[in-house]
Design an enzyme around this catalytic site. Structure first.
Site, PDB file in Angstrom:
ATOM      1  N   GLU A  90       0.819  -1.216   0.000  1.00  0.00           N
ATOM      2  CA  GLU A  90       0.000   0.000   0.000  1.00  0.00           C
ATOM      3  C   GLU A  90       0.849   1.260   0.000  1.00  0.00           C
ATOM      4  OE1 GLU A  90      -2.774   0.261   3.239  1.00  0.00           O
ATOM      5  OE2 GLU A  90      -3.275  -1.863   3.067  1.00  0.00           O
ATOM      6  N   CYS A 103       2.834   8.388   1.709  1.00  0.00           N
ATOM      7  CA  CYS A 103       3.131   7.492   2.819  1.00  0.00           C
ATOM      8  C   CYS A 103       3.461   6.120   2.229  1.00  0.00           C
ATOM      9  CB  CYS A 103       1.933   7.407   3.759  1.00  0.00           C
ATOM     10  SG  CYS A 103       2.117   6.193   5.082  1.00  0.00           S
ATOM     11  N   CYS A 110       4.474  -7.190   8.194  1.00  0.00           N
ATOM     12  CA  CYS A 110       5.298  -6.696   9.299  1.00  0.00           C
ATOM     13  C   CYS A 110       5.346  -7.777  10.360  1.00  0.00           C
ATOM     14  CB  CYS A 110       4.649  -5.432   9.885  1.00  0.00           C
ATOM     15  SG  CYS A 110       5.598  -4.664  11.225  1.00  0.00           S
ATOM     16  N   CYS A 114       2.335  -5.410  16.789  1.00  0.00           N
ATOM     17  CA  CYS A 114       1.559  -4.460  17.605  1.00  0.00           C
ATOM     18  C   CYS A 114       0.091  -4.891  17.606  1.00  0.00           C
ATOM     19  CB  CYS A 114       1.700  -3.045  17.072  1.00  0.00           C
ATOM     20  SG  CYS A 114       3.406  -2.427  17.121  1.00  0.00           S
ATOM     21  N   CYS A 117      -2.688  -3.052  15.331  1.00  0.00           N
ATOM     22  CA  CYS A 117      -2.318  -2.685  13.956  1.00  0.00           C
ATOM     23  C   CYS A 117      -2.683  -3.770  12.954  1.00  0.00           C
ATOM     24  CB  CYS A 117      -0.821  -2.394  13.914  1.00  0.00           C
ATOM     25  SG  CYS A 117      -0.242  -1.929  12.274  1.00  0.00           S
ATOM     26  N   CYS A 329      -3.359   2.188   7.741  1.00  0.00           N
ATOM     27  CA  CYS A 329      -2.780   1.093   8.510  1.00  0.00           C
ATOM     28  C   CYS A 329      -3.073  -0.301   7.977  1.00  0.00           C
ATOM     29  CB  CYS A 329      -3.225   1.183   9.971  1.00  0.00           C
ATOM     30  SG  CYS A 329      -2.964   2.798  10.662  1.00  0.00           S
TER      31      CYS A 329
HETATM   32  N1  SAH Z   1       6.544   0.229  11.965  1.00  0.00           N
HETATM   33  C1  SAH Z   1       6.727   1.660  12.005  1.00  0.00           C
HETATM   34  C2  SAH Z   1       6.136   2.345  10.793  1.00  0.00           C
HETATM   35  C3  SAH Z   1       4.630   2.255  10.688  1.00  0.00           C
HETATM   36  S1  SAH Z   1       3.978   3.835  10.981  1.00  0.00           S
HETATM   37  C4  SAH Z   1       6.152   2.194  13.294  1.00  0.00           C
HETATM   38  O1  SAH Z   1       5.556   1.441  14.034  1.00  0.00           O
HETATM   39  O2  SAH Z   1       6.355   3.361  13.591  1.00  0.00           O
HETATM   40  C5  SAH Z   1       2.291   3.544  11.230  1.00  0.00           C
HETATM   41  C6  SAH Z   1       1.811   4.222  12.467  1.00  0.00           C
HETATM   42  O3  SAH Z   1       0.399   3.941  12.650  1.00  0.00           O
HETATM   43  C7  SAH Z   1       2.506   3.706  13.714  1.00  0.00           C
HETATM   44  O4  SAH Z   1       2.682   4.766  14.609  1.00  0.00           O
HETATM   45  C8  SAH Z   1       1.495   2.731  14.239  1.00  0.00           C
HETATM   46  O5  SAH Z   1       1.704   2.438  15.587  1.00  0.00           O
HETATM   47  C9  SAH Z   1       0.202   3.441  13.947  1.00  0.00           C
HETATM   48  N2  SAH Z   1      -0.989   2.575  13.962  1.00  0.00           N
HETATM   49  C10 SAH Z   1      -1.071   1.263  13.692  1.00  0.00           C
HETATM   50  N3  SAH Z   1      -2.335   0.817  13.844  1.00  0.00           N
HETATM   51  C11 SAH Z   1      -3.065   1.874  14.208  1.00  0.00           C
HETATM   52  C12 SAH Z   1      -4.448   2.050  14.515  1.00  0.00           C
HETATM   53  N4  SAH Z   1      -5.315   1.040  14.493  1.00  0.00           N
HETATM   54  N5  SAH Z   1      -4.856   3.288  14.841  1.00  0.00           N
HETATM   55  C13 SAH Z   1      -3.976   4.333  14.870  1.00  0.00           C
HETATM   56  N6  SAH Z   1      -2.674   4.222  14.596  1.00  0.00           N
HETATM   57  C14 SAH Z   1      -2.215   3.009  14.282  1.00  0.00           C
END
Ligand code: SAH
Length: 343
Positions: A90, A103, A110, A114, A117, A329
């Protein structure tokens, strides 16, 4: 076969030099590649023989559009690209008053795990090559017809889990004969891979480092971010302070607000305590509801922001774009995967 778009101009020059070509050929080929040419045949200022030789030794990556969704609300465009091996990634293009921001993803899937996510649910398939990261910027610009001025490495994947390719991508996209996007216009986000932060500090690039914090206390953070078990939040903040000492650059902390999990006042107080001593900025993100996740968006975003500000911490609430197109995301890739019943 050589993935030629992943090579620097110097490396292409060396390759061609080995074939007896003059030095300026490297620059010509590099320029063609970074304009989005997809076949050596189209490099019209090279001899037929050289074009053929290149085609025998090298290939040019070029993703195809698997899906494209444009938001009727704000013009955000979300691309699902199909890569050479069939995997999909994406890319999101957003319009802000200061320009167009893309972006991009750094991995197919990944492995960071988390809990909130969507990108990590099916794990990691593979790393992206420098060329595949560059292609997201290049072909998004070509397809949309919009000039891209900013890049955020905040799509699918953990950049610090694919560090060498990411650093090479940065060098490529920053090149004056290429897309020429300044480091000051690039943000890199990490979930908190400490050695990656230290490596970046040593390079002292002008980019913005974002750290996905999401909880300032070890207990909560370990619960929602497994990376915290490898690099505890105290260690993470120590690395952030080192980063600031070395680079003088302000770090942006990403904080997705989750109902009853990380939105308590004491957690805002703890964030302030840990940031103390460096200029940090906290970006509060209203949690995106992911169908597969048990977490719900917090109702305390404004109160939490106030609490942070009462400690002198600057905190902003991220505006949500592309609400009508699953723009966040890893959601589009998951949807496509489900529909195709694979990957
Ligand atoms: N792996 C890296 C790059 C991804 S950035 C990182 O974790 O920073 C994507 C961002 O979106 C990260 O800050 C992640 O924690 C956030 N994110 C993931 N799922 C999300 C959700 N359901 N709602 C809001 N933010 C989310």
């Amino acid at each position: 076969m050589i993935d030629i778009k992943s090579l620097t101009m110097e490396e292409i020059t060396d390759l061609l030099h080995g074939w007896g070509e003059p030095a300026f050929r490297g620059r010509q080929v590099f320029t063609w590649l970074h304009r989005g040419v997809t076949s050596f045949e189209d490099m019209s200022n090279l001899s037929k023989a050289l074009r053929q030789k290149l085609a025998e030794a090298c290939y040019i990556t070029a993703p195809t559009v698997a899906r494209r969704q444009e938001s009727a609300l704000d013009g955000t465009i979300k691309y699902l690209w199909r890569l050479g091996d069939g995997n999909c990634i994406e890319t999101v293009l957003m319009q802000y008053h200061h320009g167009n921001t893309v972006c991009i993803s750094s991995q197919v899937g990944c492995r960071m795990g988390c809990a909130f996510c969507a990108s990590t649910i099916a794990g990691k398939v593979r790393d992206l090559t420098p060329s595949e990261m560059l292609d997201q910027v290049l072909f998004t610009q070509l397809d949309s017809g919009r000039d891209i001025s900013n890049i955020v490495l905040m799509g699918i994947g953990e950049p610090m889990d694919n560090r060498e390719n990411v650093l090479r991508f940065l060098e490529l996209v920053n090149h004056p004969e290429g897309m020429n996007i300044g480091m000051r216009h690039i943000s890199l986000s990490t979930c908190g891979v400490v050695p990656g932060i230290d490596a970046l500090a040593d390079l002292n690039l002008q980019l913005t480092l974002s750290v996905s914090l999401h909880a300032p206390d070890s207990e909560t953070r370990s619960r929602i971010m497994p990376v915290n078990k490898a690099y505890d939040v105290e260690e993470l903040f120590a690395a952030c302070h080192r980063y600031f000492q070395k680079t003088g650059r302000r770090i942006s902390f990403e904080y997705a607000m989750i109902d009853g999990v990380n939105d308590n006042d004491w957690q805002a107080d703890l964030i302030a305590k840990r940031i103390k001593g460096m200029p940090g900025h906290v970006n509060l993100i209203p949690l995106n509801d992911v169908v597969e996740s048990p977490f719900k968006p917090s109702r305390r975003v404004a109160a939490f922001q106030k609490r942070l500000e009462s400690h002198g911490i600057t905190a902003t609430v991220r505006r949500s774009l592309g609400g009508d197109i699953d723009a966040s995301c890893g959601q589009l890739r998951r949807k496509a995967m489900e529909e195709e019943g694979k990957r």
